[in-house]
Scaffold this motif. Structure first.
Motif, mmCIF file in Angstrom:
data_model
loop_
_atom_site.group_PDB
_atom_site.id
_atom_site.type_symbol
_atom_site.label_atom_id
_atom_site.label_comp_id
_atom_site.label_asym_id
_atom_site.label_seq_id
_atom_site.Cartn_x
_atom_site.Cartn_y
_atom_site.Cartn_z
ATOM 1 N N UNK A 167 7.628 7.803 -1.716
ATOM 2 C CA UNK A 167 7.406 7.017 -2.450
ATOM 3 C C UNK A 167 7.233 5.364 -1.506
ATOM 4 N N UNK A 168 8.048 5.313 -0.599
ATOM 5 C CA UNK A 168 7.850 4.317 0.260
ATOM 6 C C UNK A 168 6.774 3.858 0.380
ATOM 7 N N UNK A 169 5.527 4.867 1.571
ATOM 8 C CA UNK A 169 4.422 5.657 2.071
ATOM 9 C C UNK A 169 3.846 5.181 0.835
ATOM 10 N N UNK A 170 4.085 5.769 -0.723
ATOM 11 C CA UNK A 170 3.076 5.831 -1.998
ATOM 12 C C UNK A 170 2.887 3.938 -1.761
ATOM 13 N N UNK A 171 4.420 3.485 -2.119
ATOM 14 C CA UNK A 171 3.782 1.786 -2.659
ATOM 15 C C UNK A 171 3.389 1.574 -0.618
ATOM 16 N N UNK A 192 7.307 -5.513 4.388
ATOM 17 C CA UNK A 192 7.991 -4.444 4.020
ATOM 18 C C UNK A 192 8.817 -4.621 3.721
ATOM 19 N N UNK A 193 9.798 -5.237 3.733
ATOM 20 C CA UNK A 193 11.161 -5.151 2.792
ATOM 21 C C UNK A 193 10.980 -5.319 1.084
ATOM 22 N N UNK A 194 10.145 -5.897 1.436
ATOM 23 C CA UNK A 194 9.584 -6.532 0.395
ATOM 24 C C UNK A 194 9.222 -5.408 -0.747
ATOM 25 N N UNK A 195 7.584 -4.838 -0.405
ATOM 26 C CA UNK A 195 7.367 -3.434 -0.602
ATOM 27 C C UNK A 195 8.442 -2.640 -1.398
ATOM 28 N N UNK A 196 9.395 -2.204 0.124
ATOM 29 C CA UNK A 196 10.508 -0.688 0.121
ATOM 30 C C UNK A 196 10.933 -1.626 -1.613
ATOM 31 N N UNK A 197 11.563 -2.926 -1.748
ATOM 32 C CA UNK A 197 12.347 -2.964 -2.384
ATOM 33 C C UNK A 197 11.785 -2.639 -4.427
ATOM 34 N N UNK A 198 10.369 -2.149 -4.556
ATOM 35 C CA UNK A 198 9.821 -1.443 -5.535
ATOM 36 C C UNK A 198 10.101 0.410 -5.480
ATOM 37 N N UNK A 199 10.452 0.055 -4.032
ATOM 38 C CA UNK A 199 11.315 1.313 -4.609
ATOM 39 C C UNK A 199 13.220 1.972 -4.602
ATOM 40 N N UNK A 200 13.393 2.519 -5.952
ATOM 41 C CA UNK A 200 14.577 2.230 -6.012
ATOM 42 C C UNK A 200 16.045 2.739 -5.142
ATOM 43 N N UNK A 201 15.644 3.959 -3.828
ATOM 44 C CA UNK A 201 16.156 4.407 -3.207
ATOM 45 C C UNK A 201 16.523 3.133 -1.884
ATOM 46 N N UNK A 202 14.996 2.259 -1.836
ATOM 47 C CA UNK A 202 14.966 1.047 -0.835
ATOM 48 C C UNK A 202 15.519 -0.422 -1.247
ATOM 49 N N UNK A 203 15.774 -0.266 -2.514
ATOM 50 C CA UNK A 203 16.048 -2.060 -2.741
ATOM 51 C C UNK A 203 17.666 -2.095 -2.921
ATOM 52 N N UNK A 204 17.490 -3.423 -2.304
ATOM 53 C CA UNK A 204 19.255 -4.252 -1.749
ATOM 54 C C UNK A 204 19.115 -2.683 -0.831
ATOM 55 N N UNK A 205 19.217 -2.081 -0.710
ATOM 56 C CA UNK A 205 19.191 -1.242 0.931
ATOM 57 C C UNK A 205 19.743 -1.744 1.232
ATOM 58 N N UNK A 206 21.036 -1.933 1.954
ATOM 59 C CA UNK A 206 20.879 -3.548 3.829
ATOM 60 C C UNK A 206 20.817 -2.578 4.708
ATOM 61 N N UNK A 207 21.099 -0.985 4.555
ATOM 62 C CA UNK A 207 20.989 -0.169 6.069
ATOM 63 C C UNK A 207 19.947 0.344 6.652
ATOM 64 N N UNK A 208 18.996 0.006 5.381
ATOM 65 C CA UNK A 208 17.548 0.197 5.292
ATOM 66 C C UNK A 208 17.127 -1.256 5.479
ATOM 67 N N UNK A 209 17.127 -2.312 5.782
ATOM 68 C CA UNK A 209 16.572 -3.516 5.883
ATOM 69 C C UNK A 209 17.636 -3.690 7.164
#
Length: 273
Positions: A167-171, A192-209
């Motif tokens: 999903x992130x790759x698609x975004x 990159x984090x701004x784009x990731x916030x469009x992916x439910x599993x990555x949105x506000x995901x502190x570990x990912x960020x």
């Protein structure tokens, strides 16, 4: 005034003048020494600055310094040397489609925007697995960092789950977020984090960020890029597709699979082979 007193006065005046001249001479000497010392310090400072600049200019960049990294932190859901084997799909799928992509590649973005949903459906239907190979050669054209940085962020997404990775790759390749090839936006973690916030599993995901900001998977991205550089499939550009050890193209001239029709035809024939 007596002649004696007059002579004594002259002698005293001459002595006073002599002493004053000596004091002035000492002051001038000290002043000259100060000027010389100050000039020397300035010269040394300039030389030091030049030396520092030379060292910095010759110092390997962050990314170059990772080329020979021994301890590579690999994301979850990976296998192989340094975790550079990324295979996604159902275990029941008998064949694997290798997909070579560079995050900054405009043609990869075109493919993902046009054929991406078809690939995802085939993957969900179990027609084939996908082995992803990330490239970063576009960075080399403009001394950029975006391909490597985005690949590292994709590693952080893969560490969350294969679904988050896809999903992130698609975004990242979407018309809204994918930058012009000449614009190295992907070098900025905040983007990159701004784009990731469009992916439910990555949105506000502190570990990912945190992984993106700290560059947890930077060395992995460099190792993955080397996998592309050293590939034995003969793929030299992106997007590239390989199945059964053979490159899949739209025609004999090597045109990439940029339409659903071309993709279905090439992959369909490879699945039957």
């Amino acid at each position: 005034m007596s002649k004696r007193n007059s002579q004594a006065s002259k002698t005293a005046a001459r002595e006073k003048l002599r002493l004053e001249r000596e004091r002035q001479a000492r002051r001038d000497k000290i002043k000259r020494q100060g000027i010389v010392a100050g000039s020397l310090v300035a010269v040394l400072a300039i030389a030091g600055g030049i030396g520092y600049a030379v060292v910095q200019n010759n110092k390997p960049s962050h990314w170059d310094g990772l080329k020979d990294a021994k301890n590579v932190v690999a994301p979850a859901n990976t296998t192989g040397t340094k975790g550079t084997t990324v295979v996604i799909g159902k275990d029941t799928a008998k064949k694997t489609l290798k997909v070579y992509e560079d995050p900054r590649c405009p043609v990869c973005a075109q493919f993902e925007q046009t054929v991406g949903t078809t690939v995802k459906k085939d993957l969900d239907d179990g027609k084939f697995k996908i082995q992803y190979i990330g490239a970063t050669f576009i960075d080399g054209k403009d001394n950029g960092q975006g391909s490597k940085n985005a690949l590292s962020a994709l590693g952080a997404a893969l560490n969350v789950s294969p679904e988050a990775f896809l999903e992130y790759k698609t975004a990242l390749y979407s018309a809204k977020w994918h930058p012009d090839e000449q614009t190295d936006k992907f070098k900025d973690d905040s983007y990159l984090i701004k784009v990731a916030d469009t992916v439910p599993a990555l949105k506000a995901n502190t570990k990912f960020q945190d992984d993106v900001k700290k560059g947890t998977y930077d060395a992995w991205a460099v190792a993955m890029s080397k996998t592309f550089d050293d590939n034995k499939d003969g793929v030299t550009g992106t997007p590239g597709f390989v199945m059964n050890g053979k490159q899949l193209t739209a025609d004999s001239q090597g045109t990439p699979l940029l339409t659903v029709e071309a993709f279905n035809k090439a992959v369909g024939e490879a699945l039957k082979a």
